[in-house]
Design a protein around this motif. Structure first.
Motif, PDB file in Angstrom:
ATOM      1  N   SER A 159       0.833  -1.202   0.000  1.00  0.00           N
ATOM      2  CA  SER A 159       0.000   0.000   0.000  1.00  0.00           C
ATOM      3  C   SER A 159       0.869   1.254   0.000  1.00  0.00           C
ATOM      4  O   SER A 159       0.571   2.240  -0.678  1.00  0.00           O
ATOM      5  CB  SER A 159      -0.908   0.000   1.232  1.00  0.00           C
ATOM      6  N   PHE A 160       1.965   1.204   0.748  1.00  0.00           N
ATOM      7  CA  PHE A 160       2.904   2.323   0.813  1.00  0.00           C
ATOM      8  C   PHE A 160       3.500   2.595  -0.560  1.00  0.00           C
ATOM      9  O   PHE A 160       3.583   3.737  -1.005  1.00  0.00           O
ATOM     10  CB  PHE A 160       3.997   1.973   1.826  1.00  0.00           C
ATOM     11  N   ALA A 161       3.913   1.513  -1.245  1.00  0.00           N
ATOM     12  CA  ALA A 161       4.522   1.666  -2.572  1.00  0.00           C
ATOM     13  C   ALA A 161       3.523   2.134  -3.611  1.00  0.00           C
ATOM     14  O   ALA A 161       3.902   2.737  -4.620  1.00  0.00           O
ATOM     15  CB  ALA A 161       5.142   0.345  -3.010  1.00  0.00           C
ATOM     16  N   ASN A 162       2.225   1.880  -3.375  1.00  0.00           N
ATOM     17  CA  ASN A 162       1.197   2.250  -4.346  1.00  0.00           C
ATOM     18  C   ASN A 162       0.550   3.594  -4.050  1.00  0.00           C
ATOM     19  O   ASN A 162      -0.488   3.922  -4.610  1.00  0.00           O
ATOM     20  CB  ASN A 162       0.109   1.165  -4.381  1.00  0.00           C
ATOM     21  N   THR A 163       1.166   4.370  -3.147  1.00  0.00           N
ATOM     22  CA  THR A 163       0.610   5.681  -2.826  1.00  0.00           C
ATOM     23  C   THR A 163       0.537   6.570  -4.055  1.00  0.00           C
ATOM     24  O   THR A 163      -0.399   7.345  -4.234  1.00  0.00           O
ATOM     25  CB  THR A 163       1.464   6.359  -1.736  1.00  0.00           C
ATOM     26  N   ILE A 164       1.537   6.469  -4.896  1.00  0.00           N
ATOM     27  CA  ILE A 164       1.555   7.246  -6.132  1.00  0.00           C
ATOM     28  C   ILE A 164       1.987   6.328  -7.272  1.00  0.00           C
ATOM     29  O   ILE A 164       2.866   5.496  -7.109  1.00  0.00           O
ATOM     30  CB  ILE A 164       2.508   8.464  -6.007  1.00  0.00           C
ATOM     31  N   SER A 165       1.322   6.461  -8.399  1.00  0.00           N
ATOM     32  CA  SER A 165       1.600   5.584  -9.536  1.00  0.00           C
ATOM     33  C   SER A 165       1.474   6.386 -10.823  1.00  0.00           C
ATOM     34  O   SER A 165       0.700   7.337 -10.907  1.00  0.00           O
ATOM     35  CB  SER A 165       0.614   4.410  -9.544  1.00  0.00           C
ATOM     36  N   GLY A 166       2.261   5.987 -11.817  1.00  0.00           N
ATOM     37  CA  GLY A 166       2.166   6.644 -13.111  1.00  0.00           C
ATOM     38  C   GLY A 166       2.855   7.991 -13.196  1.00  0.00           C
ATOM     39  O   GLY A 166       2.803   8.650 -14.229  1.00  0.00           O
ATOM     40  N   THR A 167       3.510   8.415 -12.120  1.00  0.00           N
ATOM     41  CA  THR A 167       4.258   9.670 -12.113  1.00  0.00           C
ATOM     42  C   THR A 167       5.735   9.356 -12.303  1.00  0.00           C
ATOM     43  O   THR A 167       6.297   8.541 -11.556  1.00  0.00           O
ATOM     44  CB  THR A 167       4.047  10.426 -10.786  1.00  0.00           C
ATOM     45  N   ASP A 168       6.364   9.990 -13.263  1.00  0.00           N
ATOM     46  CA  ASP A 168       7.772   9.691 -13.563  1.00  0.00           C
ATOM     47  C   ASP A 168       8.734  10.479 -12.688  1.00  0.00           C
ATOM     48  O   ASP A 168       9.773   9.956 -12.276  1.00  0.00           O
ATOM     49  CB  ASP A 168       8.053   9.980 -15.043  1.00  0.00           C
ATOM     50  N   LEU A 169       8.427  11.742 -12.400  1.00  0.00           N
ATOM     51  CA  LEU A 169       9.315  12.580 -11.601  1.00  0.00           C
ATOM     52  C   LEU A 169       8.504  13.458 -10.651  1.00  0.00           C
ATOM     53  O   LEU A 169       7.362  13.836 -10.950  1.00  0.00           O
ATOM     54  CB  LEU A 169      10.168  13.481 -12.499  1.00  0.00           C
ATOM     55  N   ILE A 170       9.102  13.754  -9.497  1.00  0.00           N
ATOM     56  CA  ILE A 170       8.570  14.761  -8.579  1.00  0.00           C
ATOM     57  C   ILE A 170       9.629  15.852  -8.477  1.00  0.00           C
ATOM     58  O   ILE A 170      10.798  15.571  -8.219  1.00  0.00           O
ATOM     59  CB  ILE A 170       8.282  14.173  -7.189  1.00  0.00           C
ATOM     60  N   VAL A 171       9.207  17.086  -8.683  1.00  0.00           N
ATOM     61  CA  VAL A 171      10.156  18.201  -8.724  1.00  0.00           C
ATOM     62  C   VAL A 171       9.829  19.184  -7.607  1.00  0.00           C
ATOM     63  O   VAL A 171       8.667  19.547  -7.397  1.00  0.00           O
ATOM     64  CB  VAL A 171      10.117  18.919 -10.085  1.00  0.00           C
ATOM     65  N   GLY A 172      10.873  19.614  -6.892  1.00  0.00           N
ATOM     66  CA  GLY A 172      10.711  20.603  -5.835  1.00  0.00           C
ATOM     67  C   GLY A 172      11.994  21.388  -5.672  1.00  0.00           C
ATOM     68  O   GLY A 172      12.963  21.198  -6.419  1.00  0.00           O
ATOM     69  N   ARG A 219      -4.571   3.335 -10.837  1.00  0.00           N
ATOM     70  CA  ARG A 219      -5.986   3.656 -10.659  1.00  0.00           C
ATOM     71  C   ARG A 219      -6.152   5.169 -10.597  1.00  0.00           C
ATOM     72  O   ARG A 219      -5.361   5.873  -9.977  1.00  0.00           O
ATOM     73  CB  ARG A 219      -6.516   3.008  -9.380  1.00  0.00           C
ATOM     74  N   ARG A 220      -7.191   5.674 -11.235  1.00  0.00           N
ATOM     75  CA  ARG A 220      -7.433   7.114 -11.276  1.00  0.00           C
ATOM     76  C   ARG A 220      -8.429   7.523 -10.193  1.00  0.00           C
ATOM     77  O   ARG A 220      -9.189   6.701  -9.678  1.00  0.00           O
ATOM     78  CB  ARG A 220      -7.955   7.527 -12.656  1.00  0.00           C
ATOM     79  N   LEU A 221      -8.416   8.794  -9.854  1.00  0.00           N
ATOM     80  CA  LEU A 221      -9.320   9.319  -8.839  1.00  0.00           C
ATOM     81  C   LEU A 221     -10.753   9.331  -9.369  1.00  0.00           C
ATOM     82  O   LEU A 221     -10.993   9.630 -10.536  1.00  0.00           O
ATOM     83  CB  LEU A 221      -8.900  10.737  -8.442  1.00  0.00           C
ATOM     84  N   LYS A 222     -11.689   8.988  -8.490  1.00  0.00           N
ATOM     85  CA  LYS A 222     -13.111   9.016  -8.850  1.00  0.00           C
ATOM     86  C   LYS A 222     -13.881   9.780  -7.780  1.00  0.00           C
ATOM     87  O   LYS A 222     -13.470   9.840  -6.621  1.00  0.00           O
ATOM     88  CB  LYS A 222     -13.658   7.591  -8.982  1.00  0.00           C
ATOM     89  N   PHE A 223     -15.008  10.345  -8.189  1.00  0.00           N
ATOM     90  CA  PHE A 223     -15.840  11.116  -7.269  1.00  0.00           C
ATOM     91  C   PHE A 223     -16.974  10.250  -6.738  1.00  0.00           C
ATOM     92  O   PHE A 223     -17.662   9.572  -7.504  1.00  0.00           O
ATOM     93  CB  PHE A 223     -16.420  12.343  -7.972  1.00  0.00           C
ATOM     94  N   SER A 224     -17.152  10.282  -5.423  1.00  0.00           N
ATOM     95  CA  SER A 224     -18.313   9.607  -4.834  1.00  0.00           C
ATOM     96  C   SER A 224     -19.547  10.493  -4.934  1.00  0.00           C
ATOM     97  O   SER A 224     -20.677  10.011  -4.965  1.00  0.00           O
ATOM     98  CB  SER A 224     -18.041   9.255  -3.369  1.00  0.00           C
TER      99      SER A 224
END
Length: 416
Positions: free
Chosen positions: A45-58, A129-134
């Motif tokens: 679950s920890f590893a799947n917190t973010i998916s499909g993102t190649d880079l994080i920039v800050g 998985r993409r975000l969905k609205f309830s």
């Protein structure tokens, strides 16, 4: 009569002690395998917190610090990124999409994140998985807000409710933007990620909220209308990057890390997540060690019961010897009893474990965002069970050896 049948009848005659021993072993199995399942699924679950993102920039800092505040909403950035730098990188060849992130405010302990509308269409978690609205939709107006499922449940919010944003990230703040309340336009479905604990607003909303404010101090009212056209941000906290191809990942990372206009840092989410999980390996190992000690205590208890009962069974052993049982038959009997107790405890433990998972599954997922599936034991878990069984065999050798040394005359004699 074979040893298994004889051992079963012997245990039946001592059913109270046998049941307590089986329960003790079952509890140790539940704890041992339960901790293992929680560990494996927590890591997944920890590893799947973010998916499909190649880079994080800050802003240039540490990779774990950047991951913590951009993905987990923990901590704060050392510096911001100028809007010009963000736009320049977003327009580079090979960049497919970008999601800007602006942090620094909160609402009753929940972090507020300013972002773009693309966030709801391109952000992914889990197995892509993409975000969905309830309920409701993404923000459209400047003062619209989209909340995560945990925010909605904890604060009992629904579509149309107002949200007063506070300056800073603490659970208590004396600098509240009461003059510019946000209205909830949508509620996201449960994801089991920090998204559930986040209030999402537009970048324009973040800018509009801080108009007439100098830091945490409110200034005089502005005269101009608050529209998206005149609310372009001067800076953002970080941004996520999706690339056209994995081939250009290292090239783009190097370009960003060597960016000349300002010091920036680009990280790969997967590598940073692995580094962060490695820091928690001490707690992970501590849980495993505690479970092993529980198993050891259970086996030690079984050994103590066997040795204590052996003195009471001297006459039983002597009678078996008198009807032709050899020393090896007696040893086999005691070892078989120990193994039968362990197998029964393991089976009971598995039943209790999977029953507990089935009952607690929705509660754990709702409160902690951790989904524990009901699956067959994996290779590691089967290895643990086999080690427990082997340990019980070794434990059974101790009373068996003691019985082996008892002579027939000693067993038939009456001890005063």
């Amino acid at each position: 009569m074979n040893l298994r049948s004889l051992a079963s009848k012997s245990l039946k005659n001592r059913r109270s002690t046998a049941i307590l021993t089986i329960v003790s072993i079952a509890v140790s199995v539940v704890l041992l395998l339960g901790v293992e399942k929680v560990r494996v699924n927590a890591k997944s679950s920890f590893a799947n917190t973010i998916s499909g993102t190649d880079l994080i920039v800050g802003a240039r800092s540490g990779s774990i610090q950047l991951l913590l505040y951009s993905v987990f909403r923990i901590g704060s950035a050392t510096n911001n990124i100028t809007w010009e730098s963000y736009q320049d990188i977003a327009q580079q060849k090979g960049v497919k999409w970008t999601i800007p992130i602006s942090l620094g405010d909160s609402h009753r302990g929940f972090r507020v994140m300013g972002t773009s509308r693309d966030y709801f269409s391109v952000y992914q978690y889990g197995e892509k998985r993409r975000l969905k609205f309830s309920s409701g939709t993404q923000f459209e107006a400047v003062f619209d807000a989209v909340i995560g499922s945990e925010v909605a449940n904890a604060l009992n919010y629904a579509i149309g409710d107002q949200v007063i944003i506070s300056h800073g990230t603490g659970s208590t703040s004396f600098a509240q933007h009461k003059d510019k309340p946000f209205v909830i336009s949508g509620v996201l479905e449960h994801t089991g990620t920090p998204v559930d604990r986040t209030i999402h607003v537009s970048l324009a909303g973040i800018e509009a909220m801080h108009v007439n404010w100098q830091g945490a101090v409110k200034k005089r009212k502005a005269s101009k209308a608050l529209t998206e056209a005149n609310l372009q941000p001067e800076s953002i906290t970080a941004f996520l990057v999706g690339l056209d191809s994995k081939v250009v990942s290292f090239k783009m990372q190097r370009y960003i890390n060597e960016y000349s206009s300002e010091p920036l840092l680009a990280i790969f989410p997967g590598i940073a997540l692995h580094e962060l999980w490695s820091l928690m390996s001490v707690a992970e190992k501590a849980l495993l060690i505690i479970s092993l000690f529980v198993v050891l205590a259970s086996l030690t208890g079984m050994l103590a019961v066997s040795l204590a009962g052996l003195n009471e069974r001297r006459r039983e052993v002597a009678i078996l010897r008198s009807v032709g049982a050899s020393h090896w038959h007696i040893m086999g009997l005691l070892i078989t009893e120990t193994v039968l107790l362990t197998i029964s405890g393991i089976l009971l433990g598995l039943i209790l474990l999977y029953s507990g998972i089935w009952l607690a599954q929705p509660i754990i997922e709702k409160n902690y965002g951790l989904f524990i599936p009901i699956t067959a034991p994996n290779i590691r878990e089967l290895g643990m069970v086999c080690m427990l069984l082997a340990a019980s065999f070794i434990v059974g050798l101790v009373p068996a050896y003691r019985a082996y040394r008892n002579s027939l005359a000693d067993g038939m004699s009456i001890r005063s």
